[in-house]
Write a protein that holds these residues in place. Structure first.
Motif, PDB file in Angstrom:
ATOM      1  N   GLU A 243       4.918  -0.575  -5.856  1.00  0.00           N
ATOM      2  CA  GLU A 243       4.386  -1.472  -4.838  1.00  0.00           C
ATOM      3  C   GLU A 243       4.248  -2.869  -5.431  1.00  0.00           C
ATOM      4  O   GLU A 243       3.894  -3.006  -6.603  1.00  0.00           O
ATOM      5  N   PRO A 244       4.437  -3.912  -4.630  1.00  0.00           N
ATOM      6  CA  PRO A 244       4.176  -5.254  -5.152  1.00  0.00           C
ATOM      7  C   PRO A 244       2.676  -5.438  -5.392  1.00  0.00           C
ATOM      8  O   PRO A 244       1.857  -4.808  -4.713  1.00  0.00           O
ATOM      9  N   GLU A 245       2.344  -6.267  -6.352  1.00  0.00           N
ATOM     10  CA  GLU A 245       0.937  -6.595  -6.582  1.00  0.00           C
ATOM     11  C   GLU A 245       0.666  -7.926  -5.886  1.00  0.00           C
ATOM     12  O   GLU A 245       1.307  -8.934  -6.219  1.00  0.00           O
ATOM     13  N   ILE A 246      -0.246  -7.919  -4.930  1.00  0.00           N
ATOM     14  CA  ILE A 246      -0.564  -9.162  -4.202  1.00  0.00           C
ATOM     15  C   ILE A 246      -1.652  -9.861  -5.012  1.00  0.00           C
ATOM     16  O   ILE A 246      -2.826  -9.513  -4.932  1.00  0.00           O
ATOM     17  N   LEU A 247      -1.238 -10.814  -5.824  1.00  0.00           N
ATOM     18  CA  LEU A 247      -2.138 -11.361  -6.841  1.00  0.00           C
ATOM     19  C   LEU A 247      -3.264 -12.194  -6.249  1.00  0.00           C
ATOM     20  O   LEU A 247      -4.317 -12.326  -6.861  1.00  0.00           O
ATOM     21  N   THR A 248      -3.038 -12.787  -5.067  1.00  0.00           N
ATOM     22  CA  THR A 248      -4.066 -13.659  -4.493  1.00  0.00           C
ATOM     23  C   THR A 248      -4.934 -12.942  -3.442  1.00  0.00           C
ATOM     24  O   THR A 248      -5.560 -13.587  -2.614  1.00  0.00           O
ATOM     25  N   LEU A 249      -4.953 -11.615  -3.469  1.00  0.00           N
ATOM     26  CA  LEU A 249      -5.927 -10.876  -2.657  1.00  0.00           C
ATOM     27  C   LEU A 249      -6.885 -10.172  -3.601  1.00  0.00           C
ATOM     28  O   LEU A 249      -6.453  -9.565  -4.582  1.00  0.00           O
ATOM     29  N   LEU A 250      -8.182 -10.238  -3.275  1.00  0.00           N
ATOM     30  CA  LEU A 250      -9.186  -9.574  -4.120  1.00  0.00           C
ATOM     31  C   LEU A 250      -9.334  -8.131  -3.699  1.00  0.00           C
ATOM     32  O   LEU A 250      -9.412  -7.841  -2.504  1.00  0.00           O
ATOM     33  N   GLN A 251      -9.397  -7.245  -4.670  1.00  0.00           N
ATOM     34  CA  GLN A 251      -9.762  -5.865  -4.369  1.00  0.00           C
ATOM     35  C   GLN A 251     -11.154  -5.894  -3.754  1.00  0.00           C
ATOM     36  O   GLN A 251     -12.063  -6.489  -4.316  1.00  0.00           O
ATOM     37  N   GLY A 252     -11.285  -5.303  -2.581  1.00  0.00           N
ATOM     38  CA  GLY A 252     -12.617  -5.286  -1.956  1.00  0.00           C
ATOM     39  C   GLY A 252     -12.994  -6.585  -1.284  1.00  0.00           C
ATOM     40  O   GLY A 252     -14.093  -6.727  -0.766  1.00  0.00           O
ATOM     41  N   GLY A 253     -12.088  -7.581  -1.265  1.00  0.00           N
ATOM     42  CA  GLY A 253     -12.366  -8.830  -0.571  1.00  0.00           C
ATOM     43  C   GLY A 253     -12.263  -8.631   0.933  1.00  0.00           C
ATOM     44  O   GLY A 253     -11.887  -7.564   1.408  1.00  0.00           O
ATOM     45  N   THR A 254     -12.581  -9.683   1.680  1.00  0.00           N
ATOM     46  CA  THR A 254     -12.606  -9.541   3.139  1.00  0.00           C
ATOM     47  C   THR A 254     -11.212  -9.708   3.746  1.00  0.00           C
ATOM     48  O   THR A 254     -11.043  -9.531   4.934  1.00  0.00           O
ATOM     49  N   ASP A 255     -10.227 -10.077   2.937  1.00  0.00           N
ATOM     50  CA  ASP A 255      -8.899 -10.318   3.491  1.00  0.00           C
ATOM     51  C   ASP A 255      -7.989  -9.107   3.455  1.00  0.00           C
ATOM     52  O   ASP A 255      -6.908  -9.143   4.001  1.00  0.00           O
ATOM     53  N   VAL A 256      -8.395  -8.075   2.712  1.00  0.00           N
ATOM     54  CA  VAL A 256      -7.479  -6.942   2.531  1.00  0.00           C
ATOM     55  C   VAL A 256      -7.528  -6.024   3.748  1.00  0.00           C
ATOM     56  O   VAL A 256      -8.571  -5.839   4.338  1.00  0.00           O
TER      57      VAL A 256
END
Ligand code: MF3
Ligand code: CO
Length: 256
Positions: A243-256
């Protein structure tokens, strides 16, 4: 220019640059309310970037006069923050930002509603974001670059929106803009093969109406030609075998 492949050490630096940027987006998101000026958001971003010990990669880029881009309503990208531009209920705004951490660049954009907005604009924002996720289904080793472009186009086209062609995504690393260019619309060639260690900024820019854009007299702000509203969603992504790593999304952030 060849597409750069980052070493494990460089990937760690990219990860940190992108993690900080994701944290900043989470902070700036809280500012989006009627009454705030786009300059206030820019100033907040400057404070945050400085608190990380980083610098903005937008500031002074080809003479760009601010640290982030704030593009409101029919502005597609590269809106310059201004103290006179006060957000009001019903607006939509894209915040595009990036920073440099130990020489490594990050770049990401989000589009937000200001208070309650028209359902057609909610949908535009949602489809633009989802088109990124449709595209990155192909962002892994073994696929080709334009598989991403074609997936974005195939998804967005179902809604009849205008896919901006004048601006594209890009490779990113020790510069904000590296090879390759990443179109968000259908390509006939498959493009270069994707390899682990490539870092790409994938960024669909989608208009409710025509895909045609023009520049304002400030030489920066890109607007839709027909005045229709426009949305933008961008992340910096690492290609891996899986899977690609989406570097600018935080694990557990509100955008995921
Ligand atoms: N972040 C934009 C991009 O995605 C570049 C902004 S250029 C600036 O490529 F000059 F406006 F900062
Ligand atoms: Co970009």
């Amino acid at each position: 220019m060849a597409i750069s492949i980052k070493s494990e050490k460089e990937i760690e630096l990219m990860r940190e640059s992108c993690r900080l940027l994701a944290m900043m987006h989470e902070e700036l998101k809280k500012d989006i309310k009627p009454g705030i000026s786009t300059k206030d958001i820019n100033d907040h971003a400057e404070e945050i970037i400085a608190s990380y010990g980083c610098v903005s990669n937008f500031l002074n880029y080809n003479g760009y006069p601010a640290s982030i881009c704030t593009s409101v309503n029919d502005e597609v990208v590269h809106g310059i923050p201004k103290k006179e531009r006060i957000l009001k209920e019903g607006d939509i705004i894209s915040i595009d930002a990036g920073l440099i951490y130990k020489g490594y660049h990050s770049d990401a954009a989000r589009t937000y509603a200001v208070g309650a907005i028209a359902p057609e604009h909610e949908k535009l924002i949602e489809v633009t974001k989802q088109s990124f996720f449709e595209g990155i289904k192909y962002a892994r080793a073994g696929y080709h670059l334009h598989d991403i472009s074609n997936a974005i186009d195939a998804y967005v086209s179902k809604f009849g929106y205008g896919i901006v062609r004048a601006l594209v995504g890009h490779g990113i690393g020790t510069s904000m803009h590296e090879d390759p260019q990443i179109p968000n619309y259908r390509q006939w060639r498959r493009g270069p093969k994707l390899k682990p260690g490539m870092t790409l900024a994938i960024e669909p820019m989608i208009n409710l109406g025509t895909p045609v854009v023009c520049f304002l007299d400030d030489d920066w702000t890109v607007v839709s030609e027909d005045g229709s509203y426009s949305a933008h969603y961008e992340n910096t992504v690492l290609i891996t075998d899986k899977e690609p790593e989406i570097l600018t999304l935080l694990q557990g952030g509100t955008d995921v």
